[in-house]
Design a protein around this motif. Structure first.
Motif, PDB file in Angstrom:
ATOM      1  N   THR A 195      43.411  37.699  14.675  1.00 49.66           N
ATOM      2  CA  THR A 195      44.171  36.587  15.244  1.00 49.66           C
ATOM      3  C   THR A 195      44.430  36.873  16.717  1.00 49.66           C
ATOM      4  OG1 THR A 195      45.267  36.269  13.113  1.00 49.66           O
ATOM      5  CG2 THR A 195      46.319  35.285  15.057  1.00 49.66           C
ATOM      6  N   PRO A 196      44.051  35.952  17.610  1.00 47.90           N
ATOM      7  CA  PRO A 196      44.300  36.203  19.031  1.00 47.90           C
ATOM      8  C   PRO A 196      45.787  36.135  19.371  1.00 47.90           C
ATOM      9  CG  PRO A 196      43.046  34.154  18.719  1.00 47.90           C
ATOM     10  CD  PRO A 196      43.344  34.707  17.370  1.00 47.90           C
ATOM     11  N   TYR A 197      46.200  36.940  20.344  1.00 45.95           N
ATOM     12  CA  TYR A 197      47.540  36.844  20.912  1.00 45.95           C
ATOM     13  C   TYR A 197      47.437  37.292  22.363  1.00 45.95           C
ATOM     14  CZ  TYR A 197      48.971  41.802  21.221  1.00 45.95           C
ATOM     15  OH  TYR A 197      49.094  43.118  21.581  1.00 45.95           O
ATOM     16  N   THR A 198      48.389  36.903  23.167  1.00 44.62           N
ATOM     17  CA  THR A 198      48.391  37.300  24.565  1.00 44.62           C
ATOM     18  C   THR A 198      49.468  38.358  24.767  1.00 44.62           C
ATOM     19  OG1 THR A 198      47.638  35.116  25.236  1.00 44.62           O
ATOM     20  CG2 THR A 198      48.585  36.516  26.954  1.00 44.62           C
ATOM     21  N   PRO A 199      49.053  39.614  24.939  1.00 42.77           N
ATOM     22  CA  PRO A 199      50.053  40.655  25.151  1.00 42.77           C
ATOM     23  C   PRO A 199      50.706  40.496  26.521  1.00 42.77           C
ATOM     24  CG  PRO A 199      47.829  41.583  25.209  1.00 42.77           C
ATOM     25  CD  PRO A 199      47.697  40.126  24.934  1.00 42.77           C
ATOM     26  N   THR A 200      51.944  40.908  26.631  1.00 43.07           N
ATOM     27  CA  THR A 200      52.626  40.944  27.914  1.00 43.07           C
ATOM     28  C   THR A 200      52.358  42.311  28.520  1.00 43.07           C
ATOM     29  OG1 THR A 200      54.354  39.509  27.043  1.00 43.07           O
ATOM     30  CG2 THR A 200      54.876  40.736  29.043  1.00 43.07           C
ATOM     31  N   TRP A 201      52.003  42.339  29.804  1.00 37.84           N
ATOM     32  CA  TRP A 201      51.755  43.590  30.516  1.00 37.84           C
ATOM     33  C   TRP A 201      52.922  43.830  31.453  1.00 37.84           C
ATOM     34  CZ3 TRP A 201      48.159  43.908  35.292  1.00 37.84           C
ATOM     35  CH2 TRP A 201      47.990  45.232  35.690  1.00 37.84           C
ATOM     36  N   THR A 202      53.567  44.972  31.330  1.00 34.83           N
ATOM     37  CA  THR A 202      54.701  45.313  32.183  1.00 34.83           C
ATOM     38  C   THR A 202      54.541  46.741  32.701  1.00 34.83           C
ATOM     39  OG1 THR A 202      56.020  46.074  30.308  1.00 34.83           O
ATOM     40  CG2 THR A 202      56.297  43.767  30.966  1.00 34.83           C
ATOM     41  N   SER A 203      55.436  47.096  33.608  1.00 34.78           N
ATOM     42  CA  SER A 203      55.501  48.441  34.159  1.00 34.78           C
ATOM     43  C   SER A 203      56.827  49.054  33.722  1.00 34.78           C
ATOM     44  CB  SER A 203      55.424  48.361  35.687  1.00 34.78           C
ATOM     45  OG  SER A 203      55.525  49.636  36.254  1.00 34.78           O
ATOM     46  N   SER A 204      56.824  50.338  33.389  1.00 34.16           N
ATOM     47  CA  SER A 204      58.028  50.978  32.864  1.00 34.16           C
ATOM     48  C   SER A 204      59.146  51.070  33.905  1.00 34.16           C
ATOM     49  CB  SER A 204      57.703  52.372  32.337  1.00 34.16           C
ATOM     50  OG  SER A 204      57.216  53.191  33.393  1.00 34.16           O
ATOM     51  N   THR A 205      58.816  51.224  35.169  1.00 34.54           N
ATOM     52  CA  THR A 205      59.809  51.343  36.244  1.00 34.54           C
ATOM     53  C   THR A 205      59.205  50.816  37.536  1.00 34.54           C
ATOM     54  OG1 THR A 205      59.044  53.555  36.861  1.00 34.54           O
ATOM     55  CG2 THR A 205      60.871  53.434  35.286  1.00 34.54           C
ATOM     56  N   GLY A 206      60.035  50.678  38.541  1.00 32.98           N
ATOM     57  CA  GLY A 206      59.542  50.337  39.873  1.00 32.98           C
ATOM     58  C   GLY A 206      58.995  48.931  39.971  1.00 32.98           C
ATOM     59  N   ALA A 207      58.057  48.754  40.882  1.00 32.71           N
ATOM     60  CA  ALA A 207      57.462  47.445  41.138  1.00 32.71           C
ATOM     61  C   ALA A 207      56.780  46.904  39.884  1.00 32.71           C
ATOM     62  CB  ALA A 207      56.453  47.545  42.284  1.00 32.71           C
ATOM     63  N   ALA A 208      56.855  45.598  39.711  1.00 26.88           N
ATOM     64  CA  ALA A 208      56.248  44.946  38.550  1.00 26.88           C
ATOM     65  C   ALA A 208      54.737  44.840  38.716  1.00 26.88           C
ATOM     66  CB  ALA A 208      56.843  43.550  38.371  1.00 26.88           C
ATOM     67  N   VAL A 209      54.031  44.830  37.600  1.00 22.82           N
ATOM     68  CA  VAL A 209      52.605  44.542  37.602  1.00 22.82           C
ATOM     69  C   VAL A 209      52.429  43.032  37.709  1.00 22.82           C
ATOM     70  CG1 VAL A 209      51.984  46.571  36.232  1.00 22.82           C
ATOM     71  CG2 VAL A 209      52.488  44.419  35.077  1.00 22.82           C
ATOM     72  N   SER A 210      51.258  42.594  38.150  1.00 24.42           N
ATOM     73  CA  SER A 210      50.939  41.171  38.183  1.00 24.42           C
ATOM     74  C   SER A 210      49.466  41.002  37.844  1.00 24.42           C
ATOM     75  CB  SER A 210      51.227  40.586  39.568  1.00 24.42           C
ATOM     76  OG  SER A 210      50.777  39.240  39.626  1.00 24.42           O
ATOM     77  N   LEU A 211      49.197  40.208  36.834  1.00 27.87           N
ATOM     78  CA  LEU A 211      47.820  39.986  36.404  1.00 27.87           C
ATOM     79  C   LEU A 211      47.010  39.244  37.454  1.00 27.87           C
ATOM     80  CD1 LEU A 211      45.778  40.383  34.131  1.00 27.87           C
ATOM     81  CD2 LEU A 211      46.612  38.251  33.123  1.00 27.87           C
ATOM     82  N   GLY A 212      47.651  38.375  38.234  1.00 23.14           N
ATOM     83  CA  GLY A 212      46.913  37.607  39.237  1.00 23.14           C
ATOM     84  C   GLY A 212      45.750  36.873  38.599  1.00 23.14           C
ATOM     85  N   ASN A 213      44.552  37.049  39.156  1.00 28.09           N
ATOM     86  CA  ASN A 213      43.373  36.375  38.614  1.00 28.09           C
ATOM     87  C   ASN A 213      42.582  37.269  37.646  1.00 28.09           C
ATOM     88  OD1 ASN A 213      42.313  38.128  40.502  1.00 28.09           O
ATOM     89  ND2 ASN A 213      40.962  36.630  41.452  1.00 28.09           N
ATOM     90  N   GLY A 214      43.226  38.317  37.136  1.00 28.87           N
ATOM     91  CA  GLY A 214      42.600  39.158  36.118  1.00 28.87           C
ATOM     92  C   GLY A 214      42.698  38.499  34.751  1.00 28.87           C
ATOM     93  N   THR A 215      42.184  39.168  33.743  1.00 32.23           N
ATOM     94  CA  THR A 215      42.266  38.652  32.377  1.00 32.23           C
ATOM     95  C   THR A 215      42.915  39.701  31.471  1.00 32.23           C
ATOM     96  OG1 THR A 215      40.035  39.412  31.824  1.00 32.23           O
ATOM     97  CG2 THR A 215      40.248  37.148  32.598  1.00 32.23           C
ATOM     98  N   LEU A 216      43.722  39.223  30.549  1.00 32.45           N
ATOM     99  CA  LEU A 216      44.396  40.067  29.570  1.00 32.45           C
ATOM    100  C   LEU A 216      44.326  39.346  28.243  1.00 32.45           C
ATOM    101  CD1 LEU A 216      46.182  42.505  28.814  1.00 32.45           C
ATOM    102  CD2 LEU A 216      48.158  41.139  29.536  1.00 32.45           C
ATOM    103  N   GLU A 217      43.796  40.015  27.252  1.00 31.83           N
ATOM    104  CA  GLU A 217      43.708  39.393  25.939  1.00 31.83           C
ATOM    105  C   GLU A 217      43.971  40.433  24.865  1.00 31.83           C
ATOM    106  OE1 GLU A 217      39.689  37.888  26.165  1.00 31.83           O
ATOM    107  OE2 GLU A 217      38.940  39.606  25.039  1.00 31.83           O
ATOM    108  N   GLY A 218      44.332  39.936  23.729  1.00 25.64           N
ATOM    109  CA  GLY A 218      44.566  40.811  22.593  1.00 25.64           C
ATOM    110  C   GLY A 218      44.273  40.085  21.306  1.00 25.64           C
TER     111      GLY A 218
END
Length: 160
Positions: free
Chosen positions: A25-48
């Motif tokens: 079953t597809p889902y969209t995982p959330t990508w985060t950073s443990s500390t400091g500046a946040a990550v940003s997917l921008g024009n990348g792709t993330l799938e799960g």
């Protein structure tokens, strides 16, 4: 729908069967950073995607960086479809595999882990030539991430 194991007296429904069928079953995982500046997917792709079967959740997560992806200030964290059940002792983890690819053709193998009771997966690999010290993947580990670099995680764990 939150995961619950099959219990006596539960009604058989299509949604219930889909939840325990082992079908991916597809889902969209959330990508985060443990500390400091946040990550940003921008024009990348993330799938799960995930599959539930026999009280085990199998998960696959894939990230491909784009030209506007930023990698934050702490360790990468990827949300799971369900929180993990607690394990018997402090420091125990559910384990899987991780691999990162730098487009120049260098592969970086690692482990994926979910700490007891957590709701996210992290990738880690040795930071020394002897493998004696492991570190979670971040903006500069296992290499300095950039456009078209990618990461894949595969693991299994017991959901709450």
């Amino acid at each position: 729908m939150a995961y619950t194991g099959w219990l006596a007296s539960m009604r058989t429904t299509a949604a219930r069967l889909n939840l325990i069928s082992g079908i991916w079953t597809p889902y969209t995982p959330t990508w985060t950073s443990s500390t400091g500046a946040a990550v940003s997917l921008g024009n990348g792709t993330l799938e799960g995607e995930y599959a539930l079967s026999g009280g085990i959740c199998r998960v696959r997560i894939s990230l491909v960086a784009g030209s506007t992806t930023t990698f934050g200030g702490g360790q990468f964290r990827f949300a799971l479809p369900f929180a993990a059940a607690s394990l018997g002792a402090a420091g125990m983890s559910y384990l899987g595999t991780a691999v990162a690819l730098d487009p120049g053709g260098a592969y970086y193998p690692g482990a994926a882990r979910v700490l007891s009771g957590d709701a996210f997966a992290m990738a880690l690999s040795p930071t020394s030539s002897t493998g004696s010290t492991a570190g979670e993947w971040n903006a500069s580990r296992p290499f300095a991430w950039g456009n078209t670099d990618n990461l894949s995680i595969s693991l299994a764990y017991k959901p709450v």
